[in-house]
Motif scaffolding. Structure first.
Motif, PDB file in Angstrom:
ATOM      1  N   THR A 166       0.596  -1.310   0.094  1.00 29.32           N
ATOM      2  CA  THR A 166      -0.021   0.019   0.064  1.00 29.32           C
ATOM      3  C   THR A 166       0.817   1.495   0.030  1.00 29.32           C
ATOM      4  OG1 THR A 166      -0.165  -0.111   2.328  1.00 29.32           O
ATOM      5  CG2 THR A 166      -1.835  -0.997   1.141  1.00 29.32           C
ATOM      6  N   ASP A 167       1.822   1.273   0.896  1.00 27.59           N
ATOM      7  CA  ASP A 167       2.962   2.275   0.607  1.00 27.59           C
ATOM      8  C   ASP A 167       3.285   2.398  -0.497  1.00 27.59           C
ATOM      9  OD1 ASP A 167       2.479   2.874   3.134  1.00 27.59           O
ATOM     10  OD2 ASP A 167       4.168   1.760   4.086  1.00 27.59           O
ATOM     11  N   LEU A 168       3.837   1.339  -1.352  1.00 26.95           N
ATOM     12  CA  LEU A 168       4.366   1.593  -2.852  1.00 26.95           C
ATOM     13  C   LEU A 168       3.123   2.094  -3.818  1.00 26.95           C
ATOM     14  CD1 LEU A 168       6.166  -1.697  -3.349  1.00 26.95           C
ATOM     15  CD2 LEU A 168       7.276   0.485  -3.202  1.00 26.95           C
ATOM     16  N   ASP A 169       1.708   1.646  -3.458  1.00 30.40           N
ATOM     17  CA  ASP A 169       1.041   2.483  -4.205  1.00 30.40           C
ATOM     18  C   ASP A 169       1.065   3.860  -3.988  1.00 30.40           C
ATOM     19  OD1 ASP A 169       0.266   0.005  -5.376  1.00 30.40           O
ATOM     20  OD2 ASP A 169      -1.522  -0.306  -3.946  1.00 30.40           O
ATOM     21  N   LEU A 170       0.905   4.310  -2.878  1.00 31.71           N
ATOM     22  CA  LEU A 170       1.036   5.810  -2.594  1.00 31.71           C
ATOM     23  C   LEU A 170       2.278   6.257  -3.316  1.00 31.71           C
ATOM     24  CD1 LEU A 170      -0.171   7.861  -0.750  1.00 31.71           C
ATOM     25  CD2 LEU A 170       1.424   7.325   1.129  1.00 31.71           C
ATOM     26  N   VAL A 171       3.405   5.680  -3.039  1.00 32.36           N
ATOM     27  CA  VAL A 171       4.469   6.354  -3.811  1.00 32.36           C
ATOM     28  C   VAL A 171       4.504   6.535  -5.171  1.00 32.36           C
ATOM     29  CG1 VAL A 171       6.982   5.828  -4.286  1.00 32.36           C
ATOM     30  CG2 VAL A 171       6.143   5.659  -1.970  1.00 32.36           C
ATOM     31  N   CYS A 172       3.626   5.532  -5.855  1.00 28.24           N
ATOM     32  CA  CYS A 172       3.479   5.617  -7.378  1.00 28.24           C
ATOM     33  C   CYS A 172       2.384   6.693  -7.479  1.00 28.24           C
ATOM     34  CB  CYS A 172       2.788   4.349  -7.972  1.00 28.24           C
ATOM     35  SG  CYS A 172       4.201   3.087  -7.905  1.00 28.24           S
ATOM     36  N   ASP A 173       1.461   6.957  -6.737  1.00 24.35           N
ATOM     37  CA  ASP A 173       0.429   7.905  -6.834  1.00 24.35           C
ATOM     38  C   ASP A 173       1.005   9.520  -6.712  1.00 24.35           C
ATOM     39  OD1 ASP A 173      -1.473   5.975  -6.926  1.00 24.35           O
ATOM     40  OD2 ASP A 173      -2.420   6.322  -4.964  1.00 24.35           O
ATOM     41  N   ILE A 174       1.852   9.524  -5.954  1.00 25.36           N
ATOM     42  CA  ILE A 174       2.663  10.845  -5.711  1.00 25.36           C
ATOM     43  C   ILE A 174       3.384  11.241  -6.708  1.00 25.36           C
ATOM     44  CG2 ILE A 174       4.588  11.806  -4.407  1.00 25.36           C
ATOM     45  CD1 ILE A 174       3.631  10.549  -1.622  1.00 25.36           C
ATOM     46  N   LYS A 175       4.170  10.226  -7.350  1.00 24.33           N
ATOM     47  CA  LYS A 175       5.044  10.427  -8.455  1.00 24.33           C
ATOM     48  C   LYS A 175       4.058  10.767  -9.765  1.00 24.33           C
ATOM     49  CE  LYS A 175       7.791   7.065  -9.740  1.00 24.33           C
ATOM     50  NZ  LYS A 175       8.483   5.687  -9.776  1.00 24.33           N
ATOM     51  N   ARG A 176       2.976  10.077  -9.913  1.00 20.75           N
ATOM     52  CA  ARG A 176       1.966  10.425 -10.953  1.00 20.75           C
ATOM     53  C   ARG A 176       1.401  11.882 -10.675  1.00 20.75           C
ATOM     54  NH1 ARG A 176      -2.211   7.113  -9.812  1.00 20.75           N
ATOM     55  NH2 ARG A 176      -3.025   8.934  -8.850  1.00 20.75           N
ATOM     56  N   ASP A 177       1.029  12.234  -9.552  1.00 21.54           N
ATOM     57  CA  ASP A 177       0.532  13.230  -9.165  1.00 21.54           C
ATOM     58  C   ASP A 177       1.380  14.674  -9.484  1.00 21.54           C
ATOM     59  OD1 ASP A 177      -1.818  12.195  -8.604  1.00 21.54           O
ATOM     60  OD2 ASP A 177      -1.696  12.453  -6.356  1.00 21.54           O
ATOM     61  N   CYS A 178       2.616  14.367  -8.944  1.00 21.84           N
ATOM     62  CA  CYS A 178       3.685  15.393  -9.322  1.00 21.84           C
ATOM     63  C   CYS A 178       4.033  15.639 -10.719  1.00 21.84           C
ATOM     64  CB  CYS A 178       5.075  15.059  -8.368  1.00 21.84           C
ATOM     65  SG  CYS A 178       5.152  15.051  -6.667  1.00 21.84           S
ATOM     66  N   SER A 179       4.043  14.595 -11.595  1.00 19.80           N
ATOM     67  CA  SER A 179       4.370  14.683 -13.068  1.00 19.80           C
ATOM     68  C   SER A 179       3.061  15.448 -13.719  1.00 19.80           C
ATOM     69  CB  SER A 179       4.258  13.266 -13.648  1.00 19.80           C
ATOM     70  OG  SER A 179       5.506  12.657 -13.101  1.00 19.80           O
ATOM     71  N   THR A 180       1.946  14.972 -13.309  1.00 18.65           N
ATOM     72  CA  THR A 180       0.558  15.998 -13.631  1.00 18.65           C
ATOM     73  C   THR A 180       0.972  17.398 -13.343  1.00 18.65           C
ATOM     74  OG1 THR A 180      -0.613  13.839 -13.526  1.00 18.65           O
ATOM     75  CG2 THR A 180      -1.572  15.920 -13.656  1.00 18.65           C
ATOM     76  N   CYS A 181       1.277  17.775 -12.180  1.00 16.10           N
ATOM     77  CA  CYS A 181       1.438  19.186 -11.832  1.00 16.10           C
ATOM     78  C   CYS A 181       2.580  19.614 -12.659  1.00 16.10           C
ATOM     79  CB  CYS A 181       1.565  19.276 -10.354  1.00 16.10           C
ATOM     80  SG  CYS A 181       0.435  18.771  -9.217  1.00 16.10           S
ATOM     81  N   ILE A 182       3.775  19.066 -12.910  1.00 18.37           N
ATOM     82  CA  ILE A 182       4.763  19.471 -13.889  1.00 18.37           C
ATOM     83  C   ILE A 182       4.110  20.071 -15.087  1.00 18.37           C
ATOM     84  CG2 ILE A 182       6.981  18.948 -15.008  1.00 18.37           C
ATOM     85  CD1 ILE A 182       7.774  17.611 -12.207  1.00 18.37           C
ATOM     86  N   ASN A 183       3.439  19.136 -15.796  1.00 20.27           N
ATOM     87  CA  ASN A 183       3.018  19.078 -17.171  1.00 20.27           C
ATOM     88  C   ASN A 183       2.006  20.471 -17.091  1.00 20.27           C
ATOM     89  OD1 ASN A 183       4.148  16.976 -18.298  1.00 20.27           O
ATOM     90  ND2 ASN A 183       2.668  15.569 -17.747  1.00 20.27           N
ATOM     91  N   LEU A 184       1.026  20.466 -16.140  1.00 19.55           N
ATOM     92  CA  LEU A 184       0.225  21.713 -15.926  1.00 19.55           C
ATOM     93  C   LEU A 184       0.887  23.010 -15.639  1.00 19.55           C
ATOM     94  CD1 LEU A 184      -2.767  20.398 -13.635  1.00 19.55           C
ATOM     95  CD2 LEU A 184      -2.847  20.612 -16.105  1.00 19.55           C
ATOM     96  N   LEU A 185       2.032  22.983 -14.935  1.00 17.38           N
ATOM     97  CA  LEU A 185       2.779  24.116 -14.884  1.00 17.38           C
ATOM     98  C   LEU A 185       3.586  24.412 -16.257  1.00 17.38           C
ATOM     99  CD1 LEU A 185       4.443  23.599 -11.299  1.00 17.38           C
ATOM    100  CD2 LEU A 185       3.037  25.362 -11.862  1.00 17.38           C
ATOM    101  N   ASP A 186       3.850  23.586 -16.838  1.00 18.77           N
ATOM    102  CA  ASP A 186       4.694  23.687 -18.174  1.00 18.77           C
ATOM    103  C   ASP A 186       3.497  24.367 -19.032  1.00 18.77           C
ATOM    104  OD1 ASP A 186       7.212  22.918 -17.334  1.00 18.77           O
ATOM    105  OD2 ASP A 186       6.697  20.732 -18.346  1.00 18.77           O
ATOM    106  N   GLN A 187       2.457  23.906 -19.125  1.00 15.32           N
ATOM    107  CA  GLN A 187       1.270  24.366 -19.980  1.00 15.32           C
ATOM    108  C   GLN A 187       0.922  25.712 -19.623  1.00 15.32           C
ATOM    109  OE1 GLN A 187      -1.959  22.032 -20.091  1.00 15.32           O
ATOM    110  NE2 GLN A 187      -3.408  23.308 -21.421  1.00 15.32           N
ATOM    111  N   PHE A 188       0.736  25.994 -18.463  1.00 18.90           N
ATOM    112  CA  PHE A 188       0.416  27.370 -17.806  1.00 18.90           C
ATOM    113  C   PHE A 188       1.546  28.475 -18.264  1.00 18.90           C
ATOM    114  CE2 PHE A 188       0.449  30.635 -14.535  1.00 18.90           C
ATOM    115  CZ  PHE A 188      -0.927  31.076 -14.585  1.00 18.90           C
ATOM    116  N   GLY A 189       2.808  27.975 -18.148  1.00 18.05           N
ATOM    117  CA  GLY A 189       3.908  28.797 -18.489  1.00 18.05           C
ATOM    118  C   GLY A 189       3.942  29.162 -19.882  1.00 18.05           C
ATOM    119  N   ARG A 190       3.661  28.052 -20.811  1.00 20.62           N
ATOM    120  CA  ARG A 190       3.542  28.420 -22.221  1.00 20.62           C
ATOM    121  C   ARG A 190       2.518  29.627 -22.542  1.00 20.62           C
ATOM    122  NH1 ARG A 190       4.664  22.988 -22.489  1.00 20.62           N
ATOM    123  NH2 ARG A 190       2.509  22.472 -22.643  1.00 20.62           N
TER     124      ARG A 190
END
Length: 63
Positions: free
Chosen positions: A36-60
């Motif tokens: 369950t902790d590994l699932d949480l780690v994967c969720d965090i990585k996915r959420d952070c990647s999504t936020c980075i993509n949104l920030l990049d889009q916002f910046g453009r």
């Protein structure tokens, strides 16, 4: 929000992903984390990647 702020936030999120990667690798080497902790780690990585993509889009869009 200026470009430096976006870059700074993206850098923080990238650091969070790198930390999650290290946690995941450590867990694979031994029973450090439960499934369950590994699932949480994967969720965090996915959420952070999504936020980075949104920030990049916002910046453009702001340019």
């Amino acid at each position: 929000m200026n470009a430096m702020t976006i870059a700074h936030m993206a850098g923080i999120l990238t650091s969070a992903i790198q930390t999650a990667d290290r946690l995941e690798l450590d867990a694979l080497k031994g029973p450090a984390l439960a499934d369950t902790d590994l699932d949480l780690v994967c969720d965090i990585k996915r959420d952070c990647s999504t936020c980075i993509n949104l920030l990049d889009q916002f910046g453009r869009e702001r340019r």
